[in-house]
Structures are given as structure tokens and as C-alpha cells.
Design a protein around this motif. Structure first.
Motif, PDB file in Angstrom:
ATOM      1  N   LEU A   7       0.823  -1.203   0.000  1.00 38.55           N
ATOM      2  CA  LEU A   7       0.000   0.000   0.000  1.00 38.55           C
ATOM      3  C   LEU A   7       0.858   1.254   0.000  1.00 38.55           C
ATOM      4  CD1 LEU A   7      -2.685  -0.896   2.691  1.00 38.55           C
ATOM      5  CD2 LEU A   7      -3.011  -0.816   0.221  1.00 38.55           C
ATOM      6  N   LEU A   8       0.328   2.296  -0.635  1.00 41.02           N
ATOM      7  CA  LEU A   8       0.925   3.618  -0.522  1.00 41.02           C
ATOM      8  C   LEU A   8       0.411   4.253   0.772  1.00 41.02           C
ATOM      9  CD1 LEU A   8       0.449   4.834  -4.184  1.00 41.02           C
ATOM     10  CD2 LEU A   8       2.538   3.967  -3.139  1.00 41.02           C
ATOM     11  N   ALA A   9       1.137   5.235   1.261  1.00 41.98           N
ATOM     12  CA  ALA A   9       0.746   5.891   2.509  1.00 41.98           C
ATOM     13  C   ALA A   9      -0.672   6.452   2.419  1.00 41.98           C
ATOM     14  CB  ALA A   9       1.740   6.993   2.862  1.00 41.98           C
ATOM     15  N   SER A  34      -5.100  -6.584   7.161  1.00 42.03           N
ATOM     16  CA  SER A  34      -4.521  -6.659   8.501  1.00 42.03           C
ATOM     17  C   SER A  34      -3.011  -6.427   8.510  1.00 42.03           C
ATOM     18  CB  SER A  34      -4.822  -8.013   9.140  1.00 42.03           C
ATOM     19  OG  SER A  34      -4.241  -9.054   8.385  1.00 42.03           O
ATOM     20  N   ARG A  35      -2.350  -6.656   7.375  1.00 39.90           N
ATOM     21  CA  ARG A  35      -0.897  -6.480   7.298  1.00 39.90           C
ATOM     22  C   ARG A  35      -0.558  -5.673   6.059  1.00 39.90           C
ATOM     23  NH1 ARG A  35       1.905  -9.653  10.820  1.00 39.90           N
ATOM     24  NH2 ARG A  35       0.672 -11.210  11.902  1.00 39.90           N
ATOM     25  N   ALA A  36       0.526  -4.887   6.152  1.00 37.45           N
ATOM     26  CA  ALA A  36       0.885  -4.017   5.032  1.00 37.45           C
ATOM     27  C   ALA A  36       2.394  -3.989   4.825  1.00 37.45           C
ATOM     28  CB  ALA A  36       0.377  -2.601   5.276  1.00 37.45           C
ATOM     29  N   ILE A  63       3.825   7.511   6.910  1.00 39.12           N
ATOM     30  CA  ILE A  63       3.272   6.381   7.641  1.00 39.12           C
ATOM     31  C   ILE A  63       3.930   6.288   9.010  1.00 39.12           C
ATOM     32  CG2 ILE A  63       2.981   3.881   7.686  1.00 39.12           C
ATOM     33  CD1 ILE A  63       3.268   3.991   4.596  1.00 39.12           C
ATOM     34  N   PRO A  64       3.147   6.395  10.083  1.00 39.76           N
ATOM     35  CA  PRO A  64       3.716   6.179  11.419  1.00 39.76           C
ATOM     36  C   PRO A  64       4.029   4.692  11.603  1.00 39.76           C
ATOM     37  CG  PRO A  64       1.595   7.324  11.529  1.00 39.76           C
ATOM     38  CD  PRO A  64       1.756   6.822  10.141  1.00 39.76           C
ATOM     39  N   CYS A  65       5.214   4.409  12.106  1.00 44.35           N
ATOM     40  CA  CYS A  65       5.644   3.031  12.348  1.00 44.35           C
ATOM     41  C   CYS A  65       6.166   2.915  13.768  1.00 44.35           C
ATOM     42  CB  CYS A  65       6.763   2.632  11.389  1.00 44.35           C
ATOM     43  SG  CYS A  65       6.325   2.727   9.649  1.00 44.35           S
ATOM     44  N   TRP A 132       5.790   1.718  -5.950  1.00 48.69           N
ATOM     45  CA  TRP A 132       4.672   2.539  -6.421  1.00 48.69           C
ATOM     46  C   TRP A 132       3.958   1.833  -7.575  1.00 48.69           C
ATOM     47  CZ3 TRP A 132       2.381   7.528  -6.193  1.00 48.69           C
ATOM     48  CH2 TRP A 132       2.748   8.287  -5.076  1.00 48.69           C
ATOM     49  N   LEU A 133       4.724   1.356  -8.555  1.00 48.83           N
ATOM     50  CA  LEU A 133       4.134   0.678  -9.707  1.00 48.83           C
ATOM     51  C   LEU A 133       3.387  -0.583  -9.285  1.00 48.83           C
ATOM     52  CD1 LEU A 133       7.045   1.122 -12.268  1.00 48.83           C
ATOM     53  CD2 LEU A 133       4.824   2.294 -12.281  1.00 48.83           C
ATOM     54  N   ASP A 134       3.970  -1.349  -8.356  1.00 52.93           N
ATOM     55  CA  ASP A 134       3.286  -2.537  -7.832  1.00 52.93           C
ATOM     56  C   ASP A 134       1.964  -2.150  -7.173  1.00 52.93           C
ATOM     57  OD1 ASP A 134       5.108  -4.445  -8.639  1.00 52.93           O
ATOM     58  OD2 ASP A 134       6.125  -4.562  -6.694  1.00 52.93           O
ATOM     59  N   CYS A 135       1.983  -1.098  -6.374  1.00 51.42           N
ATOM     60  CA  CYS A 135       0.772  -0.657  -5.673  1.00 51.42           C
ATOM     61  C   CYS A 135      -0.325  -0.260  -6.656  1.00 51.42           C
ATOM     62  CB  CYS A 135       1.076   0.516  -4.744  1.00 51.42           C
ATOM     63  SG  CYS A 135       2.045   0.065  -3.300  1.00 51.42           S
ATOM     64  N   VAL A 136       0.042   0.478  -7.699  1.00 51.07           N
ATOM     65  CA  VAL A 136      -0.939   0.912  -8.697  1.00 51.07           C
ATOM     66  C   VAL A 136      -1.488  -0.302  -9.453  1.00 51.07           C
ATOM     67  CG1 VAL A 136      -1.220   2.204 -10.847  1.00 51.07           C
ATOM     68  CG2 VAL A 136       0.022   3.222  -8.938  1.00 51.07           C
ATOM     69  N   ARG A 137      -0.610  -1.219  -9.867  1.00 49.81           N
ATOM     70  CA  ARG A 137      -1.028  -2.419 -10.602  1.00 49.81           C
ATOM     71  C   ARG A 137      -1.931  -3.294  -9.733  1.00 49.81           C
ATOM     72  NH1 ARG A 137       0.800  -7.345 -10.383  1.00 49.81           N
ATOM     73  NH2 ARG A 137       2.671  -6.734  -9.267  1.00 49.81           N
ATOM     74  N   LEU A 138      -1.520  -3.524  -8.474  1.00 48.35           N
ATOM     75  CA  LEU A 138      -2.321  -4.358  -7.582  1.00 48.35           C
ATOM     76  C   LEU A 138      -3.678  -3.736  -7.281  1.00 48.35           C
ATOM     77  CD1 LEU A 138       0.495  -5.555  -5.186  1.00 48.35           C
ATOM     78  CD2 LEU A 138      -0.864  -7.001  -6.710  1.00 48.35           C
ATOM     79  N   ALA A 139      -3.704  -2.415  -7.109  1.00 46.10           N
ATOM     80  CA  ALA A 139      -4.982  -1.737  -6.856  1.00 46.10           C
ATOM     81  C   ALA A 139      -5.915  -1.901  -8.051  1.00 46.10           C
ATOM     82  CB  ALA A 139      -4.754  -0.264  -6.560  1.00 46.10           C
TER      83      ALA A 139
END
Length: 147
Positions: A7-9, A34-36, A63-65, A132-139
């Protein structure tokens, strides 16, 4: 085995939080998460005795960690190994470093955060763009498929 959703922030911070369950649960467009996994630059870092809190900026938000340094375990030997690994990971988290963070999505005082399971410093400067590209493709094809 739990799956870490890339996921992106902006997406992580906009998750719906459901406080009706303990611990709270999270959904993204109605689907449980549940996990990111996130990739970004460490822009803030604060170490205490029991934890390291830091912010990871991926360009869409911060993203707070939280990385707990005092792992709880039934076995003393496991406790030592887990605590040592956490201390090593905490030492690697430095301002300006590009890191990959994976962990459980949690909420603290109403703020969504990642409770870190593992964090690694990325050596490849392209890893952030590839994430970023993975996040866009997966979304597009997995998380938010067309009706």
C-alpha cells in the motif's frame, strides 16, 4: 501465513477503522486488511527504551511506524533472539534512509500505523518507484477489480 498488502501511505492512512472488534479491524473499500508493506524514506525517528517510532514518507504521505524492542515470548531464548533482531533493525533505521517496512496494521489514539514485523534498508534506489508501480497495478487488478 499472513499476506502483506502493498500500500501507498495515502491508501494506508485512509483505511476504514472498525473499533467494534478488539483489536480494531481495518478495511479498504470493504475488503479486510490486517498487514501491510510500504517503501519510503525515514523522515522522523524517536527511540525510547521499549520502542522505536519513526515516520516513512513514500511521497503520498507519511506512515507512522512502531518497532517494539522488548518482545514478549514464552521462551526466554526466543526473547533474546527477537530482541536482538529488533535492536539490529532499529539501528538500521536512520534519517534519510530508504526502507521497506512490513507489519501489522494497528491504531493508536485514532491514528493508523504499522507495528513493524521487519524493516530493511533498500540498497536499490529504484525500489521506491517499483513499489509505487506494484501498488498501482495491484490496486487496479487485485484490490479494486472492475465490476
Amino acid at each position: 501465513m499472513a499476506v502483506h498488502v502493498k500500500l501507498l501511505a495515502a491508501d494506508l492512512l485512509s483505511l476504514a477503522v472498525h473499533y467494534t472488534s478488539r483489536p480494531p479491524s481495518f478495511t479498504r473499500k470493504g475488503k479486510p486488511v490486517s498487514r501491510a508493506e510500504a517503501v519510503g524514506v525515514v523522515v522522523s525517528r524517536e527511540r525510547k527504551d521499549k520502542y522505536l517510532s519513526f515516520l516513512v514518507d513514500d511521497g503520498s504521505g507519511c506512515i507512522p511506524c512502531i518497532l517494539w524492542l522488548n518482545h514478549q515470548s514464552d521462551r526466554e531464548r526466543d526473547l533474546g533472539v527477537a530482541a536482538e533482531m529488533a535492536r539490529e533493525e532499529a539501528a538500521a533505521v536512520q534519517l534519510g534512509k530508504l526502507v521497506r517496512v512490513r507489519g501489522r496494521i494497528t491504531a493508536y489514539r485514532g491514528v493508523v500505523q504499522i507495528t513493524v514485523g521487519d524493516v530493511v534498508v533498500e540498497r536499490d534506489p529504484n525500489s521506491e518507484v517499483l513499489h509505487w508501480l506494484d501498488c498501482v497495478r495491484l490496486a487496479k487488478f487485485c484490490y479494486d477489480p472492475p465490476p
